[in-house]
Design a protein around this motif. Structure first.
Motif, short mmCIF file in Angstrom:
data_model
loop_
_atom_site.label_atom_id
_atom_site.label_comp_id
_atom_site.label_asym_id
_atom_site.label_seq_id
_atom_site.Cartn_x
_atom_site.Cartn_y
_atom_site.Cartn_z
N GLY A 63 14.94 3.11 17.32
CA GLY A 63 15.68 4.19 16.68
C GLY A 63 16.03 3.86 15.24
N VAL A 64 16.08 4.90 14.44
CA VAL A 64 16.55 4.76 13.06
C VAL A 64 17.75 5.67 12.90
N LEU A 65 18.84 5.12 12.36
CA LEU A 65 20.08 5.89 12.24
C LEU A 65 20.41 6.14 10.78
N GLU A 66 20.52 7.42 10.44
CA GLU A 66 20.94 7.78 9.09
C GLU A 66 22.47 7.86 9.06
N SER A 67 23.02 8.21 7.90
CA SER A 67 24.47 8.21 7.73
C SER A 67 25.20 9.05 8.77
N LYS A 68 26.37 8.57 9.17
CA LYS A 68 27.30 9.31 10.05
C LYS A 68 26.67 9.76 11.36
N THR A 69 25.76 9.00 11.87
CA THR A 69 25.16 9.34 13.16
C THR A 69 25.82 8.51 14.27
N LEU A 106 17.53 0.41 13.77
CA LEU A 106 17.57 0.11 12.34
C LEU A 106 18.57 1.07 11.71
N VAL A 107 19.55 0.51 11.02
CA VAL A 107 20.60 1.35 10.44
C VAL A 107 20.30 1.57 8.96
N LEU A 108 20.13 2.86 8.59
CA LEU A 108 19.84 3.15 7.18
C LEU A 108 21.08 3.62 6.43
N GLY A 109 21.95 4.38 7.12
CA GLY A 109 23.07 4.98 6.41
C GLY A 109 24.40 4.28 6.68
N ASN A 163 16.36 -5.93 6.27
CA ASN A 163 16.55 -7.19 5.59
C ASN A 163 16.36 -7.01 4.08
N PRO A 164 17.36 -7.30 3.25
CA PRO A 164 17.23 -7.06 1.80
C PRO A 164 16.09 -7.88 1.17
N ASP A 165 15.75 -9.01 1.78
CA ASP A 165 14.62 -9.80 1.26
C ASP A 165 13.32 -9.02 1.32
N GLU A 166 13.17 -8.24 2.40
CA GLU A 166 11.93 -7.46 2.55
C GLU A 166 11.85 -6.39 1.49
N ILE A 167 12.97 -5.72 1.21
CA ILE A 167 13.00 -4.70 0.16
C ILE A 167 12.67 -5.34 -1.19
N SER A 194 10.07 1.45 -0.61
CA SER A 194 10.10 0.20 0.16
C SER A 194 10.71 0.41 1.53
N SER A 195 11.87 1.10 1.54
CA SER A 195 12.51 1.26 2.84
C SER A 195 11.70 2.19 3.74
N ASP A 196 11.04 3.22 3.14
CA ASP A 196 10.19 4.09 3.94
C ASP A 196 9.05 3.30 4.60
N LEU A 197 8.48 2.39 3.80
CA LEU A 197 7.36 1.60 4.30
C LEU A 197 7.80 0.71 5.46
N ILE A 198 9.00 0.14 5.31
CA ILE A 198 9.50 -0.74 6.37
C ILE A 198 9.79 0.05 7.65
N VAL A 199 10.35 1.25 7.48
CA VAL A 199 10.62 2.09 8.65
C VAL A 199 9.31 2.48 9.32
N GLU A 200 8.31 2.79 8.51
CA GLU A 200 7.01 3.15 9.05
C GLU A 200 6.45 2.00 9.89
N GLY A 201 6.55 0.82 9.34
CA GLY A 201 6.06 -0.38 10.05
C GLY A 201 6.83 -0.61 11.35
N PHE A 202 8.15 -0.34 11.28
CA PHE A 202 9.03 -0.51 12.44
C PHE A 202 8.55 0.35 13.61
N PHE A 203 8.21 1.62 13.31
CA PHE A 203 7.72 2.51 14.37
C PHE A 203 6.27 2.22 14.74
N ASN A 204 5.48 1.83 13.71
CA ASN A 204 4.04 1.66 13.94
C ASN A 204 3.72 0.66 15.04
N LYS A 205 4.50 -0.41 15.09
CA LYS A 205 4.26 -1.44 16.10
C LYS A 205 4.26 -0.85 17.50
N VAL A 206 5.12 0.15 17.70
CA VAL A 206 5.19 0.78 19.03
C VAL A 206 4.14 1.88 19.13
#
Lengths: 196, 478
Positions: free
Chosen positions: A83-89, A115-118, A148-152, A165-177
């Motif tokens: 799951g990816v969580l945006e602000s106030k979710t 993964l917490v985005l917001g 991880n800020p190092d990845e960004i 950068s963060s979009d790419l990381i989120v994409e990778g996060f889901f892609n594995k599954v």
């Protein structure tokens, strides 16, 4: 293995009779709806997967329960929640693995990663194991964290901006599954459901 | 496929009753020579009696009476293990074995000495220990504290004594981390508490050797309601160790302790418990630490024996950079349910916590890990890691994991992992190919499984725990 999209209701139950991937997507779900997916293993030698993917937009909430109930010997289940969580979710997840006394030689795993985005996010997770047989292998893992800020930083040094950068990381996060979904059409559908 | 169940069966017959030796090794029951005991059952009169016998100040009596009211009002917890068989009217709430506390070893009555001897506290070992407080039944029967500690201002007394000698300090902290209304059993303890330890470590003092207390229940149907209060002032360090080996008796006994720990800024406190209650004891304990800025609290918890244990040591991380840690071992044999775990409440920025739990179930025993990690909105950048591993030794036993993670801060980094498995046949096969018998191999694998926690114990306790585990596994040879 066949891939099957499910639309979990308050109490969705499946008897697993052939090797199946159950894929639940939540992009068009009403806010705060309670949903539950329960798989019951009554046939020996069957394996199944529960895959839940969600990207919760701002101010929305999700109430999800998954149950893998092993009743007969020799079955296996893999529950994967991303799951990816945006602000106030708000996210509430309960993931159960139940292994009954007769269900020897069961293997059942659960992995819940968020993964917490917001900001202002509430994330509640309860992975539960109830094991009554001994010759089994069962485990669960749950983790929550920001990117991880190092990845960004690395991606920015390669010329991407922060958003990219963060979009790419989120994409990778889901892609594995997503890669593990056998049916290409279902995979496509799932990939679209978690796009930003 | 057809071979596997066979292997399981064989393994089972070899293991035998793990606790078969318990009676001869630890099952002893010295004649009860109590000077004073209350009637069975609980009412206001009993509480007034206890308070009067102890010659307590008025506020304590009122505190007890208020707590008793709360106890009556609160319902039995309906979650977790089944507690419905506890009969509160059949329990003796207070008994005092000897007239007064004994300072020197020579003065300690012969039976009590014998009991300690059988528990295996060698005389010579005492030299190594900073102070030995041995609780025999409800009152501290024997106590010694090394002069050097007294010089540094360390207070290590029974809780009753501390109330008499340091009333102000006592009143300031008593019941502040765990108020009587916290839960039904904390209320019961608050109403009838007796004995336990009081530890005060002054600012900046580091106590190098562990402070030890031995807890025992002797008389049948005797509830033990000890109350421990610990204050670690700024920058101090100490390690408190308690062990329990209750003798065997037939009627159900209740142990409902309350332990409160205050860790001040920059202090570090470690609390180690090894419990081996006989398997008719209900062990329902509330343990809580309040950890301030840069403080560190470590709970090390070994639960063997008892009929039902429900115990979740917790850390309230109220100051920045506070750290909490729980290491827990549980063993559940025949007729036992170990419902143990930990709670970490993150209330300030940069707080961190670790929970490591190892449990073993055999002979129809059940182990449950029940835990909570709660990250409040104020706890920016907090981290928590939880690891639970369970071993199930035979087909009659069971294991559960009930972790709860409530995370209300976006910057939190939380990890949880749990596994349940049996002893791997490859491992057994390998060790047996090296000349070990099957029970020896199993025993070795179990020792390895709990090693990460055993190595954190002081030497004599890790020896004792290894002895206990060996004893549990020893039945496996016969």
């Amino acid at each position: 293995m066949i891939s099957k999209i499910v639309h979990p209701e308050e109490n969705t139950k499946f008897q697993v009779t052939e090797n199946t991937q159950f894929i639940a997507l939540f992009n068009d779900y009403p806010d705060g709806k309670e949903c539950k997916i329960e798989l019951e293993f009554n046939t020996e030698g069957i394996s199944a997967e529960i895959i839940c993917l969600y990207r919760l937009p701002e101010r929305k909430s999700l109430h999800l329960t998954t149950v893998a109930k092993h009743i007969v010997p020799h079955t296996s289940c893999n529950t994967v929640v991303r799951g990816v969580l945006e602000s106030k979710t708000d996210s509430y997840y309960i993931g159960k693995i139940l292994i009954k006394k007769q269900a020897q030689q069961t293997s059942s795993y659960l992995s819940d990663r968020v993964l917490v985005l917001g900001d202002g996010v509430k994330n509640n997770s309860e992975p539960i194991l109830e094991i009554e047989a001994d010759d089994v292998s069962a485990s669960h893992g749950a983790s929550t964290g920001r990117i991880n800020p190092d990845e960004i930083y690395y991606l920015q040094s390669r010329g991407l901006n922060e958003k990219e950068s963060s979009d790419l990381i989120v994409e990778g996060f889901f892609n594995k599954v997503l890669e593990t979904i056998a049916d290409p059409e279902v995979r496509e559908l799932a990939a679209n459901a978690v796009k930003s | 496929m057809s071979e596997k169940p066979k292997a399981v069966k064989k393994q089972k017959s070899n293991v035998g009753d793990l606790r078969a030796d318990y009676k001869t090794k630890y099952g002893f029951n010295m004649p009860d020579k109590s000077v004073y005991r209350t009637k069975r059952g609980l009412n206001e009169e009993v509480i007034r009696d206890i308070s009067k016998t102890k010659d307590e100040p008025e506020w304590m009596l009122n505190f007890r009476l208020r707590a008793y009211k709360t106890f009556k009002e609160r319902p039995m917890p309906q979650w977790g293990a089944n507690l419905n068989d506890i009969n509160f009217d059949e329990i003796v709430y207070y008994l005092k074995p000897t007239d007064q506390e004994k300072r020197s070893w020579e003065d300690v009555p012969e039976e009590i000495k014998q009991t300690f001897e059988r528990l295996g506290i060698p005389q010579a070992e005492r030299e190594f220990l900073a102070g030995v407080k041995a609780q025999y039944d409800s009152e501290v029967a024997y106590s010694s504290l090394r002069d050097e500690l007294e010089e540094e201002g360390v207070i290590f007394l029974s809780t009753d004594e501390a109330l008499r000698k340091y009333p102000q300090l006592f009143e300031e902290y008593f019941g502040k981390a765990i108020p009587p209304a916290d839960n039904k059993f904390a209320a019961l303890n608050s109403a009838v508490w007796s004995g336990g330890s009081f530890v005060y470590i002054p600012k900046g003092v580091e106590v190098k050797r562990p402070l030890q207390a031995y807890f025992r229940i002797n008389a049948a149907r005797m509830g033990q309601f000890e109350r421990t209060l610990i204050i670690a002032e700024e920058g101090s360090f100490a390690h408190y160790v308690e062990g329990c080996t209750a003798p065997v008796y037939s009627s159900d006994s209740l142990h409902a302790a309350v332990v409160e720990v205050f860790v001040k800024p920059g202090a570090r406190f470690r609390y180690t418990t090894i419990q081996n209650w006989s398997n008719d004891v209900y062990n329902l304990v509330t343990k809580r630490a309040r950890v301030e800025k840069d403080g560190v609290m470590e709970w090390i918890d070994g639960n063997l024996g008892s009929k039902i244990t429900m115990k979740y040591p917790s850390c309230y991380l109220v100051g920045e950079n506070a750290h909490g840690e729980v290491l827990s071992i549980a063993y559940a044999g025949q007729g036992m349910h170990q419902d143990a775990g930990a709670k970490m409440i993150h209330l300030a920025p940069n707080t961190s916590s670790t929970i490591i739990s190892k449990s073993i179930s055999a002979y129809g025993g059940r182990t449950s890990y029940r835990g909570l990690v709660n990250v409040s909105p104020l706890a920016e950048n907090s981290k928590s890691r939880v690891e639970c591993d369970a071993l199930i030794l035979d087909a009659d036993s069971a294991s559960d994991t009930f972790p709860v993670m409530k995370i209300s801060n976006s910057s939190a980094q939380i990890e949880h992992e749990a596994t349940v498995s049996k002893i791997g046949e490859e491992k057994l096969f390998y060790l047996m190919s090296r000349g070990l018998t099957e029970p020896e191999a199993m025993s070795l694998i179990v020792s390895g499984f709990i090693e990460p926690i055993v190595k954190e114990l002081p030497m004599e306790y890790s020896l004792e725990l290894n002895r206990l585990i060996e004893l549990e596994m020893e039945g496996s040879v016969g």
